[in-house]
Write a protein that holds these residues in place. Structure first.
Motif, mmCIF file in Angstrom:
data_model
loop_
_atom_site.group_PDB
_atom_site.id
_atom_site.type_symbol
_atom_site.label_atom_id
_atom_site.label_comp_id
_atom_site.label_asym_id
_atom_site.label_seq_id
_atom_site.Cartn_x
_atom_site.Cartn_y
_atom_site.Cartn_z
ATOM 1 N N ARG A 1 -7.403 9.097 0.658
ATOM 2 C CA ARG A 1 -8.692 8.628 0.155
ATOM 3 C C ARG A 1 -8.467 7.262 -0.471
ATOM 4 O O ARG A 1 -7.402 7.025 -1.055
ATOM 5 N N PRO A 2 -9.452 6.367 -0.397
ATOM 6 C CA PRO A 2 -9.253 5.034 -0.961
ATOM 7 C C PRO A 2 -8.791 5.076 -2.421
ATOM 8 O O PRO A 2 -7.956 4.266 -2.836
ATOM 9 N N ALA A 3 -9.292 6.059 -3.176
ATOM 10 C CA ALA A 3 -8.960 6.114 -4.607
ATOM 11 C C ALA A 3 -7.495 6.456 -4.859
ATOM 12 O O ALA A 3 -7.002 6.297 -5.988
ATOM 13 N N ASP A 4 -6.781 6.914 -3.828
ATOM 14 C CA ASP A 4 -5.390 7.301 -4.043
ATOM 15 C C ASP A 4 -4.492 6.125 -4.419
ATOM 16 O O ASP A 4 -3.368 6.317 -4.874
ATOM 17 N N VAL B 1 1.931 -0.654 7.074
ATOM 18 C CA VAL B 1 0.650 -0.319 6.444
ATOM 19 C C VAL B 1 -0.331 -1.452 6.739
ATOM 20 O O VAL B 1 -0.185 -2.562 6.214
ATOM 21 N N ILE B 2 -1.298 -1.164 7.608
ATOM 22 C CA ILE B 2 -2.244 -2.229 7.979
ATOM 23 C C ILE B 2 -3.632 -2.006 7.385
ATOM 24 O O ILE B 2 -4.488 -2.869 7.471
ATOM 25 N N ALA B 3 -3.837 -0.833 6.773
ATOM 26 C CA ALA B 3 -5.138 -0.570 6.132
ATOM 27 C C ALA B 3 -4.894 0.178 4.824
ATOM 28 O O ALA B 3 -4.177 1.174 4.846
ATOM 29 N N PRO B 4 -5.430 -0.270 3.697
ATOM 30 C CA PRO B 4 -6.238 -1.472 3.584
ATOM 31 C C PRO B 4 -5.415 -2.730 3.864
ATOM 32 O O PRO B 4 -4.234 -2.788 3.531
ATOM 33 N N LEU C 1 -3.019 -5.581 -4.878
ATOM 34 C CA LEU C 1 -3.114 -4.475 -3.921
ATOM 35 C C LEU C 1 -1.838 -4.381 -3.071
ATOM 36 O O LEU C 1 -1.349 -3.288 -2.767
ATOM 37 N N ALA C 2 -1.283 -5.546 -2.719
ATOM 38 C CA ALA C 2 -0.026 -5.545 -1.962
ATOM 39 C C ALA C 2 1.072 -4.860 -2.780
ATOM 40 O O ALA C 2 1.782 -3.978 -2.277
ATOM 41 N N ARG C 3 1.174 -5.242 -4.062
ATOM 42 C CA ARG C 3 2.201 -4.612 -4.901
ATOM 43 C C ARG C 3 1.977 -3.108 -4.991
ATOM 44 O O ARG C 3 2.916 -2.300 -4.882
ATOM 45 N N ALA C 4 0.726 -2.717 -5.170
ATOM 46 C CA ALA C 4 0.415 -1.286 -5.300
ATOM 47 C C ALA C 4 0.792 -0.531 -4.023
ATOM 48 O O ALA C 4 1.388 0.550 -4.073
ATOM 49 N N LEU C 5 0.477 -1.106 -2.878
ATOM 50 C CA LEU C 5 0.805 -0.428 -1.617
ATOM 51 C C LEU C 5 2.318 -0.322 -1.426
ATOM 52 O O LEU C 5 2.819 0.652 -0.862
#
Ligand code: FES
Lengths: 138, 368
Positions: free
Chosen positions: B31-34, B107-110, B124-128
């Motif tokens: 889910r996006p919120a994850d 990881v291409i999405a998001p 967001l990059a760091r988080a992913l």
């Protein structure tokens, strides 16, 4: 060729499918308005499980540009992997019917009384004289 | 009437499957919120209030509807969440079943690198990247990660690369193919410099949001045109990399084109060389013919492969590119997934198979 008793016919309503193990292979059996067809579960392209595909019809070009025909509703199976379309009646792929086709099985419905004449193999099905049964040749 | 049949083995067991490296696996958030627990508070608020605006006019997601829901195999939906979001499901359906020894995650999405808000892009990059370690590589050592970077802000991208350099989980830097400018241009050079410093290949995966039409001729009508448009896009970015002299300036650069096809590469090389022999003095920073740089610095993943009508021509393509430059990939769990047993349309000899399916990837992604 051995005939395999798969299931009571009442277990497979029109428009539905079921998966059976026939001689060690998974076969998907379809009921198209009272006609029965069987396809080997492995897609001939790269092996996707055909039993998980969606059934659709065929969208095709009509007589002139901008016209479309929609036919064969419910008789086309799309592989769950790459979406190739297969004719449930013949196993032929829409894209390359001459070259790529899903293996088909002959499916019949027999009454319980006919079945007592054998030779049939019923793996898990208890047959009674009053009912009809789906039978696959393999 | 009822005959007991002996239990039979499953017709297709995993026994005959070779051990492979899969150079394109897509994990995603259920889910996006994850992703929120991996973002600082300030960016959690931002994500929940504004979300991500990709570099793409007037729309929130990809421009073309995909061939299947979530662009995924219909059988790849785990009981809970999206395809690619459940490690144990992925292990059973793919890593174990297809005997993946080395799985490179992309990881291409998001598409964090395509966020218009560059500070959010970096956060967001760091988080992913944190999420990839916490949820994937630390739980299954077959999986290796690609560093997601805010590539439109190359200085910030270099910081992200430096942050993870030497970390065992990360084996390449990941860009997407659609970018604000052609990838060879100097605004992106800090990325190549940092990747060279870290000893990591640069993987460029097809897709993303450049803000331009997805074909060189404008916006096409159909998804199939987007799919074949990737070869144009990747030819353009590779030409830019060569002609701008990236491989000359950063000779440690190893570039992997992911999901871009491959049969177009030889003709691009031939054409580049032909023009270069006449126009050489326009770009005197190039010491060698363009194809020379490509031969030394570029790898390609296989999926989706072009399949010539005469199968023997596939051997020609492999010969022109070099088997040592090809990396097998499935694209799991996406709908155009390639099954390792069936995907290659010709029979390769044992040495070529071993190189394509395993050894090339281990050599490229092994630590230096
Ligand atoms: S495996 Fe069925 S279409 Fe490819």
């Amino acid at each position: 060729m051995v005939r395999h008793v798969i299931a009571p016919a009442a277990d497979l309503p029109s428009g539905e499918r079921l998966v059976a193990e026939v001689a060690g292979r998974k076969v998907v059996i379809f009921n198209l308005d009272g006609e029965y067809f069987g396809l080997f579960n492995r897609c001939p392209h790269q092996g996707g499980d055909l039993c998980l595909g969606r059934t659709t019809g065929l969208v095709e070009a009509g007589d002139s540009p901008g016209q479309y025909n929609y036919s064969r509703r419910g008789e086309i199976l799309r592989c769950p992997w790459h979406g190739w379309e297969f004719d449930i009646r013949t196993g032929k792929s829409r894209a390359e019917p001459g070259r790529i086709r899903a293996k088909t099985y002959d499916v019949d419905v027999k009454s319980g009384s006919e079945l007592f004449d054998g030779p049939y193999q019923a793996e898990t099905v208890l047959v009674s004289i009053e009912d009809d049964y789906i039978v696959v040749e393999a | 009437m009822n005959v007991e049949l002996p239990a039979r083995p499953k017709p297709e067991s995993t026994i005959n499957r070779p051990v492979i490296a899969d150079c394109d696996i897509h994990p995603c958030l259920a889910r996006p919120a994850d992703i929120l627990p991996y973002l600082p508070k300030r960016w959690q608020e931002h994500a929940m209030t504004y979300g991500m605006l990709p570099r793409h006019g007037y729309q929130s997601g990809p421009a073309y509807p995909k061939g299947q829901p979530d662009a995924a195999r219909l059988d790849s939906w785990p009981p809970d969440g999206r395809p690619g979001s459940d490690l144990s499901f992925m292990q059973a359906q793919h890593l174990d079943a297809n005997r993946v020894e080395l799985g490179i995650m992309t990881v291409i999405a998001p598409a964090a690198g395509a966020a218009q808000n560059l500070d959010y892009s970096a956060a967001l990059a760091r988080a992913l990247n944190e999420w990839q370690v916490a949820e994937w590589t630390s739980k299954d050592t077959r999986l290796k990660a690609s560093i997601v970077v805010p590539y439109e802000d190359a200085a910030a991208a270099a910081v992200e690369i430096d942050h993870w350099a030497g970390h065992d989980a990360f084996v390449q830097v990941l860009l997407l193919s659609r970018t604000a400018e052609p990838l060879g241009q100097r605004r992106y050079w800090p990325i190549y410099e940092a990747a060279q410093r870290a000893g990591l290949p640069i993987g460029v995966h097809a897709f993303g949001y450049g803000g331009y039409p997805v074909t060189a001729g404008g916006w096409p009508s159909y998804y199939i045109e987007e799919m074949v448009g990737h070869s144009q896009c990747c030819q353009a970015l590779l030409t830019s990399m060569v002609i701008e002299g990236v491989f000359e300036r950063f000779p440690g650069t190893r570039m992997v084109l992911i999901e871009a096809g491959l049969a177009w590469l030889p003709s691009l090389c031939w054409r580049l060389d032909k023009h270069w022999s006449r126009l050489r003095d326009e770009t005197p920073h190039l010491r060698r013919a363009p194809s020379n740089y490509i031969r030394d610095h570029v790898w390609l993943t296989t999926q989706p492969m072009e399949e010539p009508e005469k199968r023997k021509h596939f051997h020609d393509i492999v010969e022109w590119i070099g088997i040592d430059r090809l990396l097998f990939a499935t694209d799991y769990p996406h709908w155009d997934f390639d099954d390792p047993l069936w995907a290659v349309p010709v029979k390769l000899d044992d040495g070529a198979r071993q190189a394509l399916f395993l050894d090339n990837a281990k050599a490229l992604y092994g630590r230096r």
